[in-house]
Design a protein around this motif. Structure first.
Motif, PDB file in Angstrom:
ATOM      1  N   ILE A  27       0.774  -1.414  -0.023  1.00  0.00           N
ATOM      2  CA  ILE A  27      -0.029  -0.008  -0.023  1.00  0.00           C
ATOM      3  C   ILE A  27       0.678   1.192  -0.054  1.00  0.00           C
ATOM      4  O   ILE A  27       0.558   2.194  -0.585  1.00  0.00           O
ATOM      5  N   LYS A  28       2.084   1.335   0.694  1.00  0.00           N
ATOM      6  CA  LYS A  28       2.870   2.355   0.587  1.00  0.00           C
ATOM      7  C   LYS A  28       3.344   2.627  -0.697  1.00  0.00           C
ATOM      8  O   LYS A  28       3.423   3.822  -1.249  1.00  0.00           O
ATOM      9  N   ASN A  29       3.640   1.723  -1.551  1.00  0.00           N
ATOM     10  CA  ASN A  29       4.107   2.031  -2.866  1.00  0.00           C
ATOM     11  C   ASN A  29       3.227   2.171  -3.888  1.00  0.00           C
ATOM     12  O   ASN A  29       3.252   2.767  -5.160  1.00  0.00           O
ATOM     13  N   ASN A  30       2.150   1.571  -3.699  1.00  0.00           N
ATOM     14  CA  ASN A  30       0.850   1.541  -4.541  1.00  0.00           C
ATOM     15  C   ASN A  30      -0.273   1.998  -4.040  1.00  0.00           C
ATOM     16  O   ASN A  30      -1.000   0.852  -3.610  1.00  0.00           O
ATOM     17  N   PRO A  31      -0.957   3.088  -3.688  1.00  0.00           N
ATOM     18  CA  PRO A  31      -1.887   3.091  -2.980  1.00  0.00           C
ATOM     19  C   PRO A  31      -3.157   2.509  -3.470  1.00  0.00           C
ATOM     20  O   PRO A  31      -4.222   2.150  -2.527  1.00  0.00           O
ATOM     21  N   SER A  32      -3.498   2.333  -4.603  1.00  0.00           N
ATOM     22  CA  SER A  32      -4.416   1.848  -5.254  1.00  0.00           C
ATOM     23  C   SER A  32      -4.659   0.374  -4.936  1.00  0.00           C
ATOM     24  O   SER A  32      -5.789  -0.181  -5.475  1.00  0.00           O
ATOM     25  N   THR A  33      -3.789  -0.305  -4.382  1.00  0.00           N
ATOM     26  CA  THR A  33      -3.741  -1.661  -3.904  1.00  0.00           C
ATOM     27  C   THR A  33      -4.933  -1.754  -3.050  1.00  0.00           C
ATOM     28  O   THR A  33      -5.342  -2.807  -2.600  1.00  0.00           O
ATOM     29  N   ILE A  34      -5.143  -0.609  -2.212  1.00  0.00           N
ATOM     30  CA  ILE A  34      -6.389  -0.768  -1.047  1.00  0.00           C
ATOM     31  C   ILE A  34      -7.680  -1.323  -1.841  1.00  0.00           C
ATOM     32  O   ILE A  34      -8.129  -1.983  -1.022  1.00  0.00           O
ATOM     33  N   TYR A  35      -7.832  -1.136  -3.233  1.00  0.00           N
ATOM     34  CA  TYR A  35      -9.036  -1.565  -3.782  1.00  0.00           C
ATOM     35  C   TYR A  35      -8.940  -3.215  -3.778  1.00  0.00           C
ATOM     36  O   TYR A  35     -10.063  -3.767  -3.467  1.00  0.00           O
ATOM     37  N   SER A  36      -7.670  -3.732  -3.839  1.00  0.00           N
ATOM     38  CA  SER A  36      -7.743  -5.400  -3.804  1.00  0.00           C
ATOM     39  C   SER A  36      -7.964  -5.635  -2.293  1.00  0.00           C
ATOM     40  O   SER A  36      -8.748  -6.720  -2.371  1.00  0.00           O
ATOM     41  N   PHE A  37      -7.551  -4.957  -1.371  1.00  0.00           N
ATOM     42  CA  PHE A  37      -7.681  -5.485  -0.018  1.00  0.00           C
ATOM     43  C   PHE A  37      -9.351  -5.275   0.316  1.00  0.00           C
ATOM     44  O   PHE A  37     -10.001  -6.213   0.980  1.00  0.00           O
ATOM     45  N   LEU A  38      -9.725  -4.438  -0.304  1.00  0.00           N
ATOM     46  CA  LEU A  38     -11.502  -3.914  -0.001  1.00  0.00           C
ATOM     47  C   LEU A  38     -12.263  -4.905  -0.391  1.00  0.00           C
ATOM     48  O   LEU A  38     -13.019  -5.661  -0.123  1.00  0.00           O
ATOM     49  N   LEU A  39     -11.892  -5.345  -1.883  1.00  0.00           N
ATOM     50  CA  LEU A  39     -12.628  -6.448  -2.593  1.00  0.00           C
ATOM     51  C   LEU A  39     -12.251  -7.886  -1.855  1.00  0.00           C
ATOM     52  O   LEU A  39     -13.336  -8.555  -1.457  1.00  0.00           O
ATOM     53  N   ILE A  40     -11.075  -8.317  -1.273  1.00  0.00           N
ATOM     54  CA  ILE A  40     -10.819  -9.344  -0.577  1.00  0.00           C
ATOM     55  C   ILE A  40     -11.767  -9.585   0.688  1.00  0.00           C
ATOM     56  O   ILE A  40     -11.887 -10.710   0.973  1.00  0.00           O
ATOM     57  N   THR A  41     -11.610  -8.725   1.284  1.00  0.00           N
ATOM     58  CA  THR A  41     -12.158  -8.520   2.818  1.00  0.00           C
ATOM     59  C   THR A  41     -13.666  -8.294   2.724  1.00  0.00           C
ATOM     60  O   THR A  41     -14.422  -8.358   3.619  1.00  0.00           O
ATOM     61  N   TYR A  43     -15.342  -5.554   1.478  1.00  0.00           N
ATOM     62  CA  TYR A  43     -15.950  -4.288   1.528  1.00  0.00           C
ATOM     63  C   TYR A  43     -16.123  -3.768   0.309  1.00  0.00           C
ATOM     64  O   TYR A  43     -16.795  -2.504   0.068  1.00  0.00           O
ATOM     65  N   LEU A  44     -15.857  -4.483  -0.884  1.00  0.00           N
ATOM     66  CA  LEU A  44     -16.294  -4.182  -2.214  1.00  0.00           C
ATOM     67  C   LEU A  44     -16.655  -5.537  -2.871  1.00  0.00           C
ATOM     68  O   LEU A  44     -16.376  -6.471  -2.266  1.00  0.00           O
ATOM     69  N   LYS A  45     -17.494  -5.324  -3.825  1.00  0.00           N
ATOM     70  CA  LYS A  45     -18.021  -6.425  -4.571  1.00  0.00           C
ATOM     71  C   LYS A  45     -17.523  -6.347  -5.908  1.00  0.00           C
ATOM     72  O   LYS A  45     -17.516  -5.077  -6.528  1.00  0.00           O
TER      73      LYS A  45
END
Length: 165
Positions: A27-41, A43-45
């Motif tokens: 996440i520090k190097n690429n903030p857009s990876t947050i969407y990957s975490f949100l999908l996996i957990t 919090y996104l579909k």
């Protein structure tokens, strides 16, 4: 990122790259990876999924349900409350709902004078983001930004979530 979160809260979706092998330090190097975490957990579909060239995915993502939307709203509002004290946020809401332009102008002027410098406000984008953030404080509405309408293009529009408001 704020524009995408606002879009989600407005019931919209967007397309983003999903890294299936994402690890937390990325996440520090690429903030857009947050969407990957949100999908996996959960919090996104994923509304739709397309295989990417490297084996990962491009996904159209959206909020999975209203309960998660409430979590997003609370998290965003909690972040804003650190910047804008709750009594001020309530005064802003009251001024918007009652149409008291003079009071709203005074509140905004005070907040800006107390919190930003000349270097922060060099462009219109700063003010646009600031106002969009204030609009996020208004409960029972959702804000859209820079959209085309029958009357042209507006900067920010507030719409009630319930008809008749």
């Amino acid at each position: 990122m704020y524009i995408r979160l606002t879009a989600l809260l407005n019931g919209e979706s967007f397309i983003t790259y999903i890294d299936t092998g994402v690890i937390y330090p990325q996440i520090k190097n690429n903030p857009s990876t947050i969407y990957s975490f949100l999908l996996i957990t959960g919090y996104l579909k994923a509304v739709s999924t397309t295989l990417s060239f490297n084996g990962d995915f491009m996904c159209q993502v959206a909020l999975p349900n209203q309960e998660i939307a409430v979590v997003y709203r609370k998290e965003i509002l909690q972040k804003l409350e650190r910047l804008i004290p709750q009594p001020t946020a309530i005064q802003v809401q009251e001024a918007i709902f009652t149409g008291d332009c003079k009071k709203l102008q005074k509140l905004i002027q005070t907040m800006l004078l107390q919190s930003v410098s000349f270097f922060d406000t060099a462009g219109e984008n700063f003010y646009h983001g600031f106002m969009l953030g204030l609009c996020a404080l208004v409960g029972g509405t959702f804000a859209t930004s820079n959209r085309e309408s029958g009357d042209g293009r507006y900067d920010i529009q507030l719409k009630p979530l319930s008809k008749g408001h």
